[in-house]
Motif scaffolding. Structure first.
Motif, PDB file in Angstrom:
ATOM      1  N   GLN A  29      -2.103  -1.153  -3.135  1.00  0.00           N
ATOM      2  CA  GLN A  29      -1.993   0.019  -4.000  1.00  0.00           C
ATOM      3  C   GLN A  29      -1.118  -0.238  -5.221  1.00  0.00           C
ATOM      4  O   GLN A  29      -1.494   0.140  -6.326  1.00  0.00           O
ATOM      5  N   SER A  30       0.050  -0.854  -5.044  1.00  0.00           N
ATOM      6  CA  SER A  30       0.942  -1.026  -6.190  1.00  0.00           C
ATOM      7  C   SER A  30       1.663  -2.362  -6.099  1.00  0.00           C
ATOM      8  O   SER A  30       1.707  -3.004  -5.050  1.00  0.00           O
ATOM      9  N   HIS A  70       0.866  -1.171   0.000  1.00  0.00           N
ATOM     10  CA  HIS A  70       0.000   0.000   0.000  1.00  0.00           C
ATOM     11  C   HIS A  70       0.907   1.226   0.000  1.00  0.00           C
ATOM     12  O   HIS A  70       1.064   1.937   1.006  1.00  0.00           O
ATOM     13  N   PHE A 128       2.655   4.070  -3.182  1.00  0.00           N
ATOM     14  CA  PHE A 128       2.704   4.409  -4.596  1.00  0.00           C
ATOM     15  C   PHE A 128       3.989   3.920  -5.256  1.00  0.00           C
ATOM     16  O   PHE A 128       5.085   4.094  -4.725  1.00  0.00           O
ATOM     17  N   SER A 129       3.860   3.286  -6.408  1.00  0.00           N
ATOM     18  CA  SER A 129       4.986   2.889  -7.260  1.00  0.00           C
ATOM     19  C   SER A 129       6.048   2.094  -6.510  1.00  0.00           C
ATOM     20  O   SER A 129       7.232   2.399  -6.553  1.00  0.00           O
ATOM     21  N   ASP A 147       1.597   1.029 -10.669  1.00  0.00           N
ATOM     22  CA  ASP A 147       1.971   2.078  -9.728  1.00  0.00           C
ATOM     23  C   ASP A 147       0.839   2.498  -8.802  1.00  0.00           C
ATOM     24  O   ASP A 147       1.088   2.902  -7.663  1.00  0.00           O
ATOM     25  N   ASP A 148      -0.414   2.409  -9.265  1.00  0.00           N
ATOM     26  CA  ASP A 148      -1.531   2.853  -8.429  1.00  0.00           C
ATOM     27  C   ASP A 148      -2.807   2.202  -8.950  1.00  0.00           C
ATOM     28  O   ASP A 148      -3.287   2.553 -10.028  1.00  0.00           O
TER      29      ASP A 148
END
Length: 326
Positions: free
Chosen positions: A190-191, A50, A52-53, A215-216
């Protein structure tokens, strides 16, 4: 910064140690796997978080050298530095030990290495956020921190071992799915990312066999598998092109059909298959495919007009007229 200070205080880290954590650095709490295929020598990293990227921070690899996963209170330099040390001749354990010794924040790091000989090393600092653990096995290591439940690593290891007959990338994806089924990151998803490198050295521009990232996305593992499957489908297309160059039309069409079976709505795959049929005097098969493609998107017809000039469409003038009449 307040979040960092709270976390470091709660984990019992001294004020001196806390100074090495920068508020600009990523806090990648996650689960990951590093793995090697003993038959092919390929090495891989798979990760979900969880955050980003996640793939741009956690997953590192180099053909002929090894792979690294660096996470928790992340120090991304473990990736390139670890690869450089293994490339110099150090084993995975020696390389990891060298970096940990010089790191005052080692107790909040979680890192795993595999070298090109299959040596495995892993470290989970005592101040990583619970549930945090790692499991090393033959040609793999699984590691996780800030998990919802206690069995994430056990589930990953079991899934990886149970899928031993499959390609390495699919075994890694199976391990990631198992981790999520066991509860995964306490914050959710997330990613995600997957990289695979060769067991032997490769040119820099061909270093990664597979490099796919999400990434998301609310369902990053599902999307990661879709991207991997798309990679496989385009490999079939590439194999079809190579077979066409060798005038092996039976193999070419088998490869193209395998790709289209995986992604039947993909116009790109349909189009180049039809063009290949036309170039090999199988116009009757190509025409209905092209008609459907042109109806879906007229730009493919415009592209077709431009192919003869660069010898990518080598049909007769009459055949070209038939194609463009669709």
């Amino acid at each position: 910064m307040r979040v960092l200070l709270l976390l470091t205080a709660c984990s019992g880290i001294t004020a001196l140690q806390a100074q090495v954590y920068k508020s600009s650095g990523p806090l990648v709490h996650t689960f990951s796997i590093v793995a090697r295929d003993s038959a092919t020598g390929e090495m891989a990293v798979g990760v979900q978080s969880h955050w980003f990227s996640v793939g741009t921070s956690v997953a590192w690899g180099e053909s002929g050298t090894g792979v690294v996963a660096t996470q928790s209170f992340i120090d991304k330099s473990y990736g390139p530095k670890g690869l450089a040390l293994m490339k110099s001749g150090l084993t995975a354990q020696q390389a990891l030990d060298s970096l940990l010794k010089a790191d005052e924040a080692r107790e909040v790091r979680q890192v795993a290495f595999i070298d090109n000989k299959g040596n495995v090393a892993a470290h989970t600092g005592k101040n990583c956020i619970q549930y945090a653990s790692d499991i090393k096995g033959a040609n793999f290591s699984v590691q996780s921190n800030m998990m919802l439940g206690k069995t994430v690593c056990e589930s990953m290891a079991a899934a990886f071992k149970a899928s031993h007959t499959k390609p390495l990338a699919e075994r890694v994806l199976a391990a990631l799915d198992a981790a999520q089924t066991a509860g995964g990151d306490i914050r959710g998803m997330q990613s995600a990312a997957l990289i695979v490198v060769n067991g032997t050295a490769a040119d820099a521009w061909n270093d990664k066999l597979i490099d796919v990232r999400v990434d998301d996305n609310p369902q990053p593992l599902k999307e990661l598998r879709r991207l991997y499957n798309l990679y496989v489908a385009y490999q079939h297309m590439n194999n079809g092109d190579l077979a066409t160059e060798k005038n092996d039309m039976e193999k070419a069409m088998n490869e193209y059909n395998a790709a289209m079976k995986m992604f039947p709505e993909n116009l790109e795959m349909q189009y180049w298959t039809a063009i290949t049929l036309a170039n090999n005097k199988r116009l009757e098969e190509a025409l209905p495919m092209l008609k459907k493609i042109f109806a879906a998107d007229k730009n493919w017809k415009e592209l077709t007009k431009r192919l003869p000039a660069v010898k990518l469409l080598t049909v007769t003038g009459d055949a070209l007229k038939q194609i463009l009449a669709q």
